[in-house]
Design a protein around this motif. Structure first.
Motif, PDB file in Angstrom:
ATOM      1  N   ASP A  32       0.853  -1.175   0.000  1.00 50.30           N
ATOM      2  CA  ASP A  32       0.000   0.000   0.000  1.00 50.30           C
ATOM      3  C   ASP A  32       0.890   1.227   0.000  1.00 50.30           C
ATOM      4  N   PHE A  33       0.921   1.887  -1.116  1.00 46.73           N
ATOM      5  CA  PHE A  33       1.754   3.089  -1.203  1.00 46.73           C
ATOM      6  C   PHE A  33       0.885   4.310  -1.394  1.00 46.73           C
ATOM      7  N   GLY A  34      -0.283   4.241  -0.826  1.00 44.03           N
ATOM      8  CA  GLY A  34      -1.142   5.393  -0.913  1.00 44.03           C
ATOM      9  C   GLY A  34      -1.629   5.596  -2.330  1.00 44.03           C
ATOM     10  N   LYS A  35      -1.431   6.818  -2.818  1.00 42.85           N
ATOM     11  CA  LYS A  35      -2.005   7.206  -4.098  1.00 42.85           C
ATOM     12  C   LYS A  35      -1.438   6.416  -5.274  1.00 42.85           C
ATOM     13  N   TYR A  36      -0.177   6.008  -5.156  1.00 42.50           N
ATOM     14  CA  TYR A  36       0.532   5.607  -6.368  1.00 42.50           C
ATOM     15  C   TYR A  36       0.780   4.115  -6.496  1.00 42.50           C
ATOM     16  N   THR A  37       0.024   3.286  -5.711  1.00 43.75           N
ATOM     17  CA  THR A  37       0.258   1.852  -5.760  1.00 43.75           C
ATOM     18  C   THR A  37       0.223   1.322  -7.180  1.00 43.75           C
ATOM     19  N   PHE A  38      -0.831   1.741  -7.901  1.00 48.13           N
ATOM     20  CA  PHE A  38      -1.058   1.218  -9.232  1.00 48.13           C
ATOM     21  C   PHE A  38       0.124   1.532 -10.148  1.00 48.13           C
ATOM     22  N   GLU A  39       0.593   2.786 -10.116  1.00 42.93           N
ATOM     23  CA  GLU A  39       1.702   3.186 -10.975  1.00 42.93           C
ATOM     24  C   GLU A  39       2.947   2.349 -10.693  1.00 42.93           C
ATOM     25  N   ILE A  40       3.259   2.224  -9.391  1.00 44.91           N
ATOM     26  CA  ILE A  40       4.473   1.490  -9.038  1.00 44.91           C
ATOM     27  C   ILE A  40       4.362   0.044  -9.480  1.00 44.91           C
ATOM     28  N   LEU A  41       3.173  -0.513  -9.216  1.00 48.44           N
ATOM     29  CA  LEU A  41       2.973  -1.910  -9.585  1.00 48.44           C
ATOM     30  C   LEU A  41       3.166  -2.089 -11.080  1.00 48.44           C
ATOM     31  N   ILE A  42       2.496  -1.241 -11.860  1.00 45.79           N
ATOM     32  CA  ILE A  42       2.576  -1.354 -13.321  1.00 45.79           C
ATOM     33  C   ILE A  42       4.019  -1.242 -13.787  1.00 45.79           C
ATOM     34  N   SER A  43       4.746  -0.276 -13.231  1.00 44.52           N
ATOM     35  CA  SER A  43       6.095  -0.067 -13.747  1.00 44.52           C
ATOM     36  C   SER A  43       6.987  -1.246 -13.390  1.00 44.52           C
ATOM     37  N   TYR A  44       6.814  -1.793 -12.174  1.00 42.58           N
ATOM     38  CA  TYR A  44       7.628  -2.957 -11.819  1.00 42.58           C
ATOM     39  C   TYR A  44       7.266  -4.150 -12.693  1.00 42.58           C
ATOM     40  N   VAL A  45       5.964  -4.400 -12.804  1.00 39.29           N
ATOM     41  CA  VAL A  45       5.536  -5.561 -13.584  1.00 39.29           C
ATOM     42  C   VAL A  45       5.934  -5.395 -15.040  1.00 39.29           C
ATOM     43  N   GLY A  46       5.722  -4.179 -15.566  1.00 37.84           N
ATOM     44  CA  GLY A  46       6.057  -3.927 -16.970  1.00 37.84           C
ATOM     45  C   GLY A  46       7.513  -4.186 -17.248  1.00 37.84           C
ATOM     46  N   THR A  47       8.358  -3.576 -16.400  1.00 39.60           N
ATOM     47  CA  THR A  47       9.784  -3.754 -16.624  1.00 39.60           C
ATOM     48  C   THR A  47      10.173  -5.207 -16.560  1.00 39.60           C
ATOM     49  N   PHE A  48       9.630  -5.896 -15.535  1.00 38.51           N
ATOM     50  CA  PHE A  48      10.082  -7.275 -15.409  1.00 38.51           C
ATOM     51  C   PHE A  48       9.498  -8.180 -16.459  1.00 38.51           C
ATOM     52  N   SER A  49       8.322  -7.810 -17.006  1.00 38.88           N
ATOM     53  CA  SER A  49       7.863  -8.647 -18.118  1.00 38.88           C
ATOM     54  C   SER A  49       8.723  -8.395 -19.343  1.00 38.88           C
ATOM     55  N   LEU A  50       9.144  -7.144 -19.545  1.00 42.54           N
ATOM     56  CA  LEU A  50      10.053  -6.858 -20.662  1.00 42.54           C
ATOM     57  C   LEU A  50      11.358  -7.631 -20.495  1.00 42.54           C
ATOM     58  N   VAL A  51      11.906  -7.543 -19.268  1.00 41.63           N
ATOM     59  CA  VAL A  51      13.162  -8.252 -19.024  1.00 41.63           C
ATOM     60  C   VAL A  51      12.951  -9.746 -19.178  1.00 41.63           C
TER      61      VAL A  51
END
Lengths: 211, 213, 51, 246
Positions: C3-22
C-alpha cells in the motif's frame, strides 16, 4: 617483364579459398586457370586485380613486390569480370566515350578489334548477349594495359568473335604482354608455351577458432 | 561528373522525386483539410518530412546499379579515388532529387499561407542543409549494397541520422515564419551539413570496400 | 501489504512492466540456449555415428 | 583452476571464452539474484516517501538503472564494434550483437517507467523533453542495428557492416542529442548521481539505488554471457553442419 606469385592464399569470409599457389609468368605468356566451379578462379583474378587482399604470400611484378599495392596494380593490370560493366540506357558509342573518359585513352576504330562499327548507335539493351560481351571486351583495347586478367571472356561469343579475341591476344603476346585467362577451354591451343594453372581446393584446412 | 549526370538524367529521377514530393504534400494537405486546421507550422513539418523522404527515394540505385553491372569495379580500379566518385555521385543525387524540390517550395508554400519572402528564406536554409541529407544517405546505400529489397532497410538506418539536420532545419524555419532570425543556428546548421559532407564520402568508401573483401 | 497510498497502481505497473520486458529477454535467451545445446548434442551424436 | 592469463585478448579465443564463461555464469547468476532482490525489496518496502513526489519516487529504483544501462550498453556495443573492426576478434562482434537486444529492452523499460512516473509528477506521459527525445533517438538506433542482423545472414561482412552502422549511429545519436539540447533544457532534473555530494539525492534513496544499479548491471552481464555462449555454439553448429554436408 615477369609476374610471380609465390605461395599465395586467399581467405574469404573466414574461409580459405585456395592456398599455397605459386606461378611464374613471363612476358608473352598466356596463362590459363583451370579448375572446377567454385575452386576460386574468379577469386584469384580479383585478387590479382587488387579487389581482394592477399592473405598470405606475395605477388611481384618485375621483381617488385606489388602485394596489396593498388597504385601499381591500377597502372599495369586490366580486369574484366563476368559482368560487362554496361549501362542499359546508353548507346554503344556513349558507353565507349564513358570508358575513354575514365581511362583517358581512345578506342582504335581503324583496327576495330571487336567489330563494333556496325552497332555503334544501338542502345545497349537492344544488343544481344554476344554483342554486349564484345562491347565489354572492347575496353581491353581502350585501356591497353600490360597484364590482362580475363574472367571467362568467351562466354556467349560466336566462333568468329572468339577468333578475333584470339588475334587480339596474339597481338598482345607479340607486344610482350601477359594475359591470365580463367576459362574452361584453352582457346589458343596451337601454342604449346601456354601455362596452365590448376586450382585445387586447399588440403589442410586451417583450424577454425570456433571449433 | 558529366557522365554521372547523364546516367541520372537517363533514369528520370528528377521527375520521380518531384512528383513524389508534390503528391506527398497534396495528400497530407488534403488530409489536414478534413480536420480543418492546417497551419503554416504543420505545412513546414510536412515539407521537411517530404524532403527527407524524397531524398531517400532513388538512393538505393545509386551504387546498386553500378555494383550489379560491374561499373563499380571499374571505378575502384581507375585512377580516381572512390571517395571522389562518391562525392560526385552524391552531388548529382542532390541536384536531381533535392534541388528541383527546393525550387518548387516557394511555388507550393506561397498559396498555402507562407509569405513569399519567408519561403525564399526557408529555401535558403534548405539549400544549406539538404546536400548533407544526400551525402548521409549514401552510407545507407553502401550498407545495403547487394541486398535485395534494401529500400526499407535504408530508411530504417538513415532516417534517424537525418534527425540533427531536420531538428535544426525545422526550428530555423519556424523561427523564420515568426520573423525572427537566429544567425547562430544558421551557422551551426551550415557547419553540421559541412561536417557531414566532409566525412561521409570516407565512411561510405570504407563500407563499400567491405563488399570487396 | 502493498500500500503506497495514491501511487500503488503506478508502481505496480512499472515494476511488472519492466520485469515482463526483461522476462522476454530472459526467456528468449534461455530458449535459444536450450535449443542450441540440443542441436549441438544431436550433431555430436551424428558425427560419432558417421565414424 | 583458471590460470593467470597474460593479456585480455586471450578471451578473444571463443573456446577460452566458453570455458571461462561456463565457470563464472553460475556465480553471476547467484549474485544477480541476491543484489537485485535485495535492492528492489529495500527500495520498495524500506524507503520513506518523498515529501514532494509521494511514494511514486519508488519507480526510481528501476527507472534509473534501466536508463543507465540503455545508454551504457550502446557504448559497450560501440567499443565492441571498434575492437572487432581493428583487431577482428569474433567474440567482440558477437558481444555487440548479443547486447543489442538487451539494450533495446532496457531502453523500452526506461521509457515505460519514465512515462508512468511522468504522469503523476509532470502531468503527462510523454513530452518532447530533450532527455526523452534522446531516448527515442537511442531506440531508433537500436532498432536499426538489430534490423541489420535480422535481415541478413551471419557472416564477417555483415559484422563489418553492423559495426560501421553502430559507429555511424553513435555519431549521429550524439549529434541529435546536442541538437535537441541546443534549443531547450527540458523538464528533467540534473543527474541523480554524481560525485558532487551536495547534488545527490537523499541517503535513504542513495544506497538502495546503487544496489539496484549494480543488480541490473549484473543481470545484464549474466544475460550477455549466456547470449554470447549461445551465439558461439550457434557458429559451432553451423561449421559442423557445413563440414558434414561437405
Amino acid at each position: 617483364m615477369n609476374l610471380i606469385g609465390s605461395s599465395l592464399s586467399c581467405k574469404r569470409d573466414g574461409k580459405l579459398i585456395f592456398s599455397d599457389l605459386s606461378f611464374k609468368i613471363k612476358s608473352g605468356d598466356v596463362c590459363f586457370i583451370k579448375g572446377p566451379n567454385g575452386s576460386g578462379k574468379s577469386t584469384l583474378l580479383r585478387l590479382l586485380a587488387g579487389f581482394i587482399k592477399v592473405w598470405t604470400g606475395k605477388v611481384s611484378l618485375n621483381n617488385e613486390d606489388i602485394t596489396n599495392r593498388n597504385d601499381i596494380i591500377y597502372n599495369n593490370f586490366f580486369y574484366i569480370g563476368h559482368s560487362n560493366s554496361l549501362k542499359n540506357y546508353l548507346t554503344v558509342k556513349q558507353q565507349i566515350d564513358f570508358w575513354e573518359g575514365i581511362s583517358e585513352k581512345k578506342y582504335n576504330f581503324e583496327s576495330d578489334s571487336f567489330n563494333l562499327k556496325k552497332i555503334l548507335n544501338r542502345r545497349i539493351y537492344e544488343c544481344s548477349e554476344g554483342q554486349k560481351r564484345r562491347v565489354g571486351l572492347s575496353r581491353l583495347s581502350i585501356d591497353d594495359k600490360k597484364v590482362l586478367l580475363l574472367d571467362e571472356p568467351t562466354t556467349s561469343l560466336d566462333i568468329e568473335n572468339v577468333s578475333r579475341l584470339k588475334n587480339y591476344l596474339k597481338d598482345h603476346q607479340k607486344k610482350g604482354g601477359i594475359a591470365i585467362v580463367a576459362s574452361h577451354e584453352t582457346f589458343i591451343s596451337s601454342n604449346n608455351q601456354d601455362i596452365i594453372l590448376t586450382l585445387n581446393p586447399p588440403k589442410n584446412r586451417e583450424r577454425d577458432p570456433f571449433l | 561528373m558529366k557522365y554521372e549526370l547523364l546516367f541520372a538524367l537517363a533514369n528520370k529521377g528528377i521527375l520521380l522525386s518531384t512528383s513524389f514530393f508534390i503528391i506527398l504534400i497534396l495528400i497530407v494537405g488534403i488530409g489536414f483539410s478534413q480536420i480543418g486546421e492546417s497551419s503554416e507550422k504543420t505545412l513546414l513539418a510536412i515539407i521537411w518530412i517530404a524532403i527527407s523522404l524524397s531524398s531517400l527515394l532513388s538512393i538505393k540505385t545509386m551504387f546498386q546499379e553500378d555494383f550489379d553491372d560491374g561499373t563499380l569495379d571499374l571505378y575502384i580500379l581507375s585512377n580516381t579515388s572512390i571517395e571522389t566518385i562518391i562525392f560526385i555521385k552524391s552531388i548529382v543525387h542532390w541536384i536531381t532529387t533535392n534541388l528541383p524540390i527546393i525550387i518548387l517550395i516557394p511555388l507550393i508554400s506561397f498559396p498555402l499561407g507562407i509569405t513569399i519572402y519567408h519561403s525564399i528564406l526557408i529555401c535558403f536554409v534548405m539549400l544549406l542543409s539538404t546536400p548533407a541529407l544526400s551525402f548521409i544517405s549514401t552510407i545507407g546505400a553502401a550498407l545495403t549494397l547487394g541486398e535485395k529489397g534494401g529500400n526499407l532497410l535504408i530508411s530504417i538506418f538513415i532516417l534517424p541520422t537525418f534527425l540533427p539536420i531536420i531538428i535544426f532545419g525545422m526550428k530555423i524555419s519556424l523561427l523564420i515564419t515568426n520573423s525572427t532570425y537566429d544567425i547562430m543556428a544558421h551557422l551551426i546548421l551550415f557547419a553540421l551539413s559541412l561536417i557531414c559532407i566532409a566525412i561521409t564520402p570516407f565512411i561510405t568508401s570504407l563500407i563499400i570496400k567491405i563488399h570487396y573483401t | 501489504m502493498l500500500d503506497f497510498g495514491k501511487y500503488t497502481f503506478e508502481i505496480l505497473i512499472s515494476y511488472v512492466g519492466t520485469f515482463s520486458l526483461v522476462a522476454i529477454v530472459i526467456v528468449s535467451t534461455y530458449l535459444d540456449a536450450r535449443k542450441v545445446k540440443r542441436d549441438l548434442k544431436n550433431l555430436n551424436i551424428d558425427n560419432l555415428n558417421d565414424k | 583452476m583458471i590460470k593467470f592469463r597474460k593479456n585480455i585478448w586471450e578471451f578473444a579465443n571463443p573456446n577460452n571464452f566458453l570455458s571461462i564463461a561456463n565457470k563464472i555464469i553460475p556465480f553471476f547468476l547467484i549474485l544477480t539474484i541476491i543484489t537485485l532482490s535485495l535492492g528492489l525489496v529495500w527500495g520498495l518496502f524500506f524507503t520513506p516517501e518523498d515529501y514532494r513526489q509521494g511514494s511514486s519516487v519508488k519507480i526510481i529504483f528501476i527507472h534509473v538503472p534501466t536508463a543507465f544501462l540503455a545508454i551504457n550498453i550502446y557504448f559497450m556495443m560501440l567499443l565492441a564494434s571498434i575492437i572487432w573492426l581493428i583487431r577482428r576478434h569474433h567474440v567482440s562482434l558477437i558481444a555487440a550483437k548479443s547486447a543489442a537486444l538487451i539494450g533495446l529492452i532496457m531502453t523500452l523499460s526506461a521509457m515505460l517507467t519514465g512515462a508512468i512516473w511522468g504522469k503523476p509528477i509532470w502531468g503527462t506521459y510523454w513530452a518532447w523533453d530533450p532527455r526523452l527525445t534522446s531516448f527515442a533517438i537511442l531506440l531508433m538506433f537500436y532498432l536499426g542495428y538489430l534490423s541489420i542482423w535480422q535481415t541478413m545472414k551471419f557472416s564477417d561482412k555483415i559484422g563489418d557492416l553492423s559495426s560501421w552502422l553502430c559507429i555511424v549511429g553513435s555519431i549521429f545519436a550524439l549529434l541529435s542529442r546536442y541538437a535537441v539540447f541546443f534549443w531547450n533544457q527540458g523538464l528533467h532534473q540534473g543527474p541523480s548521481l554524481s560525485l558532487d555530494k551536495e547534488e545527490n539525492i537523499d541517503n535513504a534513496f542513495y544506497f538502495p539505488l546503487i544496489i539496484c544499479i549494480i543488480g541490473f548491471v549484473l543481470l545484464f552481464l549474466t544475460l550477455l554471457l549466456i547470449r554470447i555462449k549461445t551465439e558461439i555454439q550457434k557458429r559451432k553448429i553451423n561449421i559442423l553442419l557445413n563440414a558434414r554436408d561437405g
